[in-house]
Design an enzyme around this catalytic site. Sequence first.
Site, PDB file in Angstrom:
ATOM      1  CD  GLU A  99      -3.872  -2.355   7.489  1.00 52.73           C
ATOM      2  OE1 GLU A  99      -2.748  -2.751   6.815  1.00 52.73           O
ATOM      3  OE2 GLU A  99      -4.300  -1.240   7.226  1.00 52.73           O
ATOM      4  CG  HIS A 121      -6.143   2.062   5.002  1.00 49.00           C
ATOM      5  ND1 HIS A 121      -5.598   3.031   5.903  1.00 49.00           N
ATOM      6  CD2 HIS A 121      -5.099   1.030   4.976  1.00 49.00           C
ATOM      7  CE1 HIS A 121      -4.406   2.561   6.417  1.00 49.00           C
ATOM      8  NE2 HIS A 121      -3.943   1.608   5.943  1.00 49.00           N
ATOM      9  CE  LYS A 166      -0.212   3.413   4.650  1.00 49.91           C
ATOM     10  NZ  LYS A 166      -0.226   3.418   5.952  1.00 49.91           N
ATOM     11  N   GLY A 214       2.132   2.391  10.756  1.00 48.21           N
ATOM     12  CA  GLY A 214       3.240   3.280  10.630  1.00 48.21           C
ATOM     13  C   GLY A 214       3.711   3.843  11.862  1.00 48.21           C
ATOM     14  CB  SER A 241       4.826  -1.772  12.103  1.00 45.73           C
ATOM     15  OG  SER A 241       4.590  -0.462  12.341  1.00 45.73           O
ATOM     16  CG  ASN A 247      -1.736   1.209   1.291  1.00 45.89           C
ATOM     17  OD1 ASN A 247      -1.645   2.059   0.473  1.00 45.89           O
ATOM     18  ND2 ASN A 247      -2.284   1.401   2.568  1.00 45.89           N
ATOM     19  CD  GLU A 258      -3.115   5.556   6.669  1.00 43.20           C
ATOM     20  OE1 GLU A 258      -2.983   5.591   5.711  1.00 43.20           O
ATOM     21  OE2 GLU A 258      -2.072   4.946   7.408  1.00 43.20           O
TER      22      GLU A 258
HETATM   23  P1  PGA Z   1       2.686   0.294   7.529  1.00 46.29           P
HETATM   24  O1  PGA Z   1       0.922   0.303   6.917  1.00 46.29           O
HETATM   25  O2  PGA Z   1       3.264  -1.020   7.156  1.00 46.29           O
HETATM   26  O3  PGA Z   1       3.158   1.473   7.124  1.00 46.29           O
HETATM   27  O4  PGA Z   1       2.329   0.220   9.172  1.00 46.29           O
HETATM   28  C1  PGA Z   1       0.193  -0.595   6.803  1.00 46.29           C
HETATM   29  C2  PGA Z   1      -1.118   0.082   6.137  1.00 46.29           C
HETATM   30  O5  PGA Z   1      -1.364   1.028   6.408  1.00 46.29           O
HETATM   31  O6  PGA Z   1      -1.612  -0.561   5.441  1.00 46.29           O
END
Ligand code: PGA
Length: 254
Positions: A168, A96, A11, A174, A213, A9, A98
């Site tokens: 998640e 997601h 982003k 993140g 992460s 992903n 976010e």
């Molecule tokens: P990350 O993001 O690996 O940077 O924690 C995962 C995600 O948001 O799908």
Amino acid sequence: MKQMLIAGNWKMHKTLKDALELAYQIKNWVATNNLRVEVAICPPFAFLYPIAELIKESQIGLGAQNCHYLPEGAFTGEISPPMLVSIGCQYVIIGHSERRTHFNESNELINKKIISALNFGLKPIFCIGETLEERKEGRTFDIIENQIKSGLQSVENKLLHKLIIAYEPVWAIGTGISAKTEQIEEAHKFIRKTLQELYPNAGDNILILYGGSLNGGNAKEILSISDVHGGLIGKASLDNREFTKIIEYAEQID
Ligand code: PGA
């Protein structure tokens, strides 16, 4: 070997040049490795088509990071499932955290998007997970269960084989600190049980990915957990070496 999907992903990262370069590096790496696991990348909308062209004959799948639930209409700035299909996408990330947090996406809206994506032949990567506050209050399972039940309301049984779930935990996204093995194991078990109760015939086969992460340093341990069928990877998917290292670990798991 358990079925696995490693999805990146990206982003809101990269310019066209950098995005093409990364896709090109992943394509070359994949071409020299006879992979059993499924690999997909989810770049920003603007780069989907050029990347679709670049990876056309490769084993890499392509996904968007969001979609509208209607096929077309006066919705400035939005992209629909048939548009994504028309440029070669097979996947779309839906719900997601976010998008839930910054764009106020509700379980009801996410449900509409999942139904639409499935109807148009896309594989939704449906994201669920609790916040730190919800975990501290002991509400993790209630939250996940509610997200699953509302997100999948009225989804037709015959389309479930295309559905992918990504667990998640919001607090692990993140932050550089993934959830612990036991936490992932426990959540995935719970998700599986919920799916089996909802769909006695199909609940066993829906892929459940872990995200938050996940990187080259912890992939081996996390991907070995039973009922973890791959990962949705943010930061570590922006670097070819880091991303392909995760794929390598996935390949080693039986
Ligand atoms: P990350 O993001 O690996 O940077 O924690 C995962 C995600 O948001 O799908």
